[in-house]
Design an enzyme around this catalytic site. Structure first.
Site, PDB file in Angstrom:
ATOM      1  N   ARG A 165     -33.939 -20.646 -11.852  1.00 14.09           N
ATOM      2  CA  ARG A 165     -33.883 -20.547 -10.395  1.00 14.09           C
ATOM      3  C   ARG A 165     -32.470 -20.859  -9.901  1.00 14.09           C
ATOM      4  O   ARG A 165     -31.787 -21.720 -10.465  1.00 14.09           O
ATOM      5  CB  ARG A 165     -34.866 -21.570  -9.806  1.00 14.09           C
ATOM      6  CG  ARG A 165     -35.015 -21.546  -8.292  1.00 14.09           C
ATOM      7  CD  ARG A 165     -35.733 -20.317  -7.834  1.00 14.09           C
ATOM      8  NE  ARG A 165     -36.189 -20.425  -6.449  1.00 14.09           N
ATOM      9  CZ  ARG A 165     -36.607 -19.374  -5.745  1.00 14.09           C
ATOM     10  NH1 ARG A 165     -36.627 -18.171  -6.282  1.00 14.09           N
ATOM     11  NH2 ARG A 165     -37.035 -19.527  -4.509  1.00 14.09           N
TER      12      ARG A 165
ATOM     13  N   THR B 250     -37.379  -8.484  -5.438  1.00 15.93           N
ATOM     14  CA  THR B 250     -37.938  -9.072  -6.669  1.00 15.93           C
ATOM     15  C   THR B 250     -38.657  -8.065  -7.569  1.00 15.93           C
ATOM     16  O   THR B 250     -39.032  -6.994  -7.112  1.00 15.93           O
ATOM     17  CB  THR B 250     -38.885 -10.245  -6.338  1.00 15.93           C
ATOM     18  OG1 THR B 250     -38.205 -11.153  -5.515  1.00 15.93           O
ATOM     19  CG2 THR B 250     -39.400 -10.983  -7.534  1.00 15.93           C
TER      20      THR B 250
ATOM     21  N   GLU C 133     -34.054 -12.337  -4.123  1.00 17.50           N
ATOM     22  CA  GLU C 133     -34.710 -12.698  -2.853  1.00 17.50           C
ATOM     23  C   GLU C 133     -34.945 -11.463  -1.995  1.00 17.50           C
ATOM     24  O   GLU C 133     -35.789 -10.677  -2.317  1.00 17.50           O
ATOM     25  CB  GLU C 133     -33.945 -13.793  -2.100  1.00 17.50           C
ATOM     26  CG  GLU C 133     -34.821 -14.770  -1.314  1.00 17.50           C
ATOM     27  CD  GLU C 133     -35.850 -14.171  -0.394  1.00 17.50           C
ATOM     28  OE1 GLU C 133     -37.024 -14.088  -0.802  1.00 17.50           O
ATOM     29  OE2 GLU C 133     -35.524 -13.835   0.761  1.00 17.50           O
TER      30      GLU C 133
ATOM     31  N   ASP D 138     -34.819 -19.354   0.873  1.00 23.61           N
ATOM     32  CA  ASP D 138     -36.173 -19.813   0.513  1.00 23.61           C
ATOM     33  C   ASP D 138     -36.355 -21.305   0.809  1.00 23.61           C
ATOM     34  O   ASP D 138     -37.472 -21.822   0.710  1.00 23.61           O
ATOM     35  CB  ASP D 138     -36.472 -19.554  -0.973  1.00 23.61           C
ATOM     36  CG  ASP D 138     -37.059 -18.165  -1.219  1.00 23.61           C
ATOM     37  OD1 ASP D 138     -37.277 -17.428  -0.239  1.00 23.61           O
ATOM     38  OD2 ASP D 138     -37.309 -17.826  -2.384  1.00 23.61           O
TER      39      ASP D 138
ATOM     40  N   SER E  86     -40.070 -21.530  -4.535  1.00 25.10           N
ATOM     41  CA  SER E  86     -40.383 -20.120  -4.765  1.00 25.10           C
ATOM     42  C   SER E  86     -41.886 -19.904  -4.664  1.00 25.10           C
ATOM     43  O   SER E  86     -42.667 -20.855  -4.685  1.00 25.10           O
ATOM     44  CB  SER E  86     -39.902 -19.737  -6.167  1.00 25.10           C
ATOM     45  OG  SER E  86     -40.348 -18.450  -6.511  1.00 25.10           O
TER      46      SER E  86
ATOM     47  N   GLY F 213     -43.134  -9.962  -4.031  1.00 25.25           N
ATOM     48  CA  GLY F 213     -43.833  -9.885  -2.753  1.00 25.25           C
ATOM     49  C   GLY F 213     -43.737 -11.137  -1.895  1.00 25.25           C
ATOM     50  O   GLY F 213     -44.611 -11.381  -1.074  1.00 25.25           O
ATOM     51  N   GLY F 214     -42.676 -11.948  -2.101  1.00 26.53           N
ATOM     52  CA  GLY F 214     -42.512 -13.144  -1.270  1.00 26.53           C
ATOM     53  C   GLY F 214     -43.726 -14.050  -1.392  1.00 26.53           C
ATOM     54  O   GLY F 214     -44.358 -14.123  -2.452  1.00 26.53           O
TER      55      GLY F 214
HETATM   56  N1  GLU Z   1     -37.526 -15.282  -3.168  1.00 24.77           N
HETATM   57  C1  GLU Z   1     -38.940 -15.203  -3.273  1.00 24.77           C
HETATM   58  C2  GLU Z   1     -39.501 -16.362  -4.071  1.00 24.77           C
HETATM   59  O1  GLU Z   1     -38.854 -16.853  -4.953  1.00 24.77           O
HETATM   60  C3  GLU Z   1     -39.368 -13.978  -3.948  1.00 24.77           C
HETATM   61  C4  GLU Z   1     -39.188 -12.837  -3.080  1.00 24.77           C
HETATM   62  C5  GLU Z   1     -40.075 -11.709  -3.491  1.00 24.77           C
HETATM   63  O2  GLU Z   1     -40.933 -11.824  -4.269  1.00 24.77           O
HETATM   64  O3  GLU Z   1     -39.887 -10.626  -3.025  1.00 24.77           O
HETATM   65  O4  GLU Z   1     -40.584 -16.746  -3.813  1.00 24.77           O
END
Ligand code: GLU
Length: 582
Positions: A113, A402, A422, A442, A466, A488-489
């Protein structure tokens, strides 16, 4: 025992319709959905790789066919992804890797990370007037760039589990960078959507836009000689040029002299970066053991909490009905309430992982779940073994970029890895032919609320929370049976939890599970995927007390089911992924 699919066939998902615009307060997704393309499952008997792009899958499979290890294939595929899916992941970003060593019978997680530079303060994303910056204002430029970890992760994993020379693994990406690759429809769409933001930074503009400033179109052959040169240095010297050499110098210079939001990263920050090998978080679910990534990800703990709560319901008999989805939505709300309050980098704050996954704790939390009415908004619980002191939650929404990839090699070693910069195109800044992440967004922008600190506040040297949830499921004999994960955040948690239930409880094949319309909640409305069978549950869930949103849900779930004799793929129909094996 191996996982046998029972062949339940889901109603074929309809073509993804363009859904109504998101409500005003939510930022638009950085990468528009690129439409659905239904996939056939691929089967193999010796090895398999699934990634988000056919060129990356091909590179990884060629390595496996030459006797390379799962880690070798991952490295070849990751470097090609960096080139052909540059908006999502690469050496300018970070990653979490779950690695199963078949011979040693050992599961390890690698935390690559990104880290906050030592000069970062808790007010990093606070505006001058004491309010948090708008998310879109914080993303571009140097301030959001975390010290990257993906290259260091690949190097360490290779030292421990690599079989072929590193230079051989870099070669496919070098070749493609030099000879060029065709811009995929998905990348072209992402460029078009972000053209104005990409144009702010000269190197980024020159690469993704043509000389008239127009977004480069799908099918255009794109060469990246600068990235080829970067990769050649890496092939020769490993990660040193990035962490202690010329590429790193250029990175620090780019971050510090950014035309917007200059950052404070130093060469020392790069030199001090370390990948951390952490114990994965695991919990039984019915007859299985499910393992994921611990803090600083919230993904593993939240997915395991959802499963631990669902265990109190007969999901196999409920099936993918409105009642089954109601249980899933309510469990997700409870898990998100805990996640938002407790989860962060536990090298900096105490995260009560054991308490959050405790059987008695989850049993008491599960009492709140009703199939005929909704909690509406769940409140965080009081898990055992938590440190005294009050925290404020970080329930901010994050934008998705991602990529997820899964690999099984000839010897049965297995990988589930989620890798990220990200947002789509990260901080939008390029160095050495690759994009730099904006992972620091994040963190919680507000360091405290009403005098209570937020666990996920910015601190120097800390890793942002994350949601990435690379997952490996084991059977009763301790053998891996399912590898899965998604971009997918914060919606990753819902995508992965639902797909696990679909395979483990509903007997779906991995392909059916990843293609299924999404139903999730992040402790707010029930979010249903537009244009799929999930959207048809709108009324049924409303009548169970849910506020419902129907919208595009842009997962990128990739999975491999490991049977006694066969490997079977799951490739998300919403992206451009591909599976290959032998
Ligand atoms: N930055 C996000 C995370 O680490 C991931 C973003 C994504 O999955 O699109 O949770």
């Amino acid at each position: 025992m191996s996982l046998r699919t029972t062949g339940i066939v889901m109603p074929l998902a309809m073509l993804l319709l363009l859904a109504p615009a998101a409500p005003a307060q939510e930022p638009p997704p950085p990468e528009a959905p690129s439409g659905r393309a239904e996939r056939e499952a691929v089967t193999a008997s010796r090895h398999m790789i699934v990634t988000a792009n056919p060129l990356a899958t091909e590179a990884g499979e060629a390595i496996l066919a030459r006797g390379g290890s799962a880690v070798d294939a991952m490295i070849a595929a990751q470097l090609v992804l960096n080139l052909v899916e540059p908006q999502s992941s690469g050496i300018g970003g970070g990653a979490f890797l779950l690695h199963w060593d078949e011979q040693a019978g050992e599961l390890t997680s690698f935390d690559g990370r990104e880290k906050a530079p030592m000069a970062a303060t808790p007010e990093l994303f606070m505006a001058g007037d004491g309010t948090p910056m708008a998310f879109a204002d914080a993303v571009p430029g140097g301030r959001s760039v975390g010290v990257p970890g993906t290259l260091a992760l690949m190097e360490l994993a290779h030292r421990l589990h690599g079989r072929l020379p590193f230079a051989e693994l870099v070669a496919p990406a070098v070749r493609l960078a030099e000879h060029g690759f065709e811009i995929s429809p998905r990348l072209a769409g992402a460029i078009a959507d972000s053209a104005a933001e990409l144009a702010v930074f000269p190197a980024t503009r020159a690469y993704f836009l043509d000389t008239d400033g127009k977004p480069r179109a799908a099918g255009t052959v794109l060469r990246n000689p600068e990235f080829a040169a970067t990769l050649r240095q890496i092939a020769k010297e490993g990660s040193a040029p990035l962490y202690r050499g010329r590429i790193g110098d250029a990175l620090v210079e780019t971050v510090r002299s950014a035309p917007v939001n200059p950052g404070a990263m130093t060469r020392q920050d790069l030199a001090d970066y370390r990948v951390v090998m952490r114990p994965p978080v695991c919990r039984p679910y019915r007859a299985y053991e499910v393992c994921g990534m611990g803090p600083p990800s919230s993904g593993g703990v939240a997915v395991l909490q959802v499963l631990g709560l669902l265990e109190h319901f007969d999901l196999p008999s409920l099936g993918p009905t409105a009642d089954g989805m109601q249980a899933l939505v309510e469990a997700s709300k409870l898990a998100f309430a805990d996640r938002n309050l407790f989860l962060a980098d536990d090298d900096f704050v105490s995260v009560p992982v054991r308490g959050l996954l405790d059987q008695a704790y989850l049993t008491s939390r599960a009492q709140q779940i009703r199939l005929d009415s909704s909690i509406e908004k769940a409140v965080a619980g009081n898990p055992p073994w938590r440190e005294a002191g009050l925290l404020a939650p970080d329930d901010s929404d994050k934008l998705p970029g991602t990529s997820h990839l899964v690999v099984v090699d000839d010897d049965g070693n297995a990988i589930s890895m989620t890798t990220t910069i990200e947002s789509g195109f990260g901080s939008r800044m390029m160095v050495g032919g690759f994009l730099l992440n904006n992972e620091l967004t994040d963190f919680s922008f507000a360091p405290e609320e009403g005098g209570r600190p937020v666990a996920n506040r910015v601190q120097p040297g800390k890793r942002p929370r994350s949601s990435m949830a690379p997952t490996i499921v084991f059977d009763e004999a301790g053998e891996p049976v399912l590898l899965i994960g998604s971009p997918g955040g914060s919606q990753i948690i819902g995508y992965v939890a639902q797909a696990l239930v679909a395979v483990l409880d509903w007997g779906m094949s991995p392909q059916e599970a990843v293609a299924m319309g999404h139903v999730l909640s992040r402790n707010g409305p029930a979010e249903l995927e537009a244009g799929t069978e999930a959207a048809a549950m709108e009324e049924a869930l409303r009548s169970r007390g849910q506020e419902v949103q129907v919208k595009p849900l842009n997962s990128g779930l990739h999975a491999i089911l490991i049977g006694d004799e066969t490997l079977e793929s799951g490739v998300d129909p919403r992206r451009e992924g591909a599976a290959r094996g032998q």
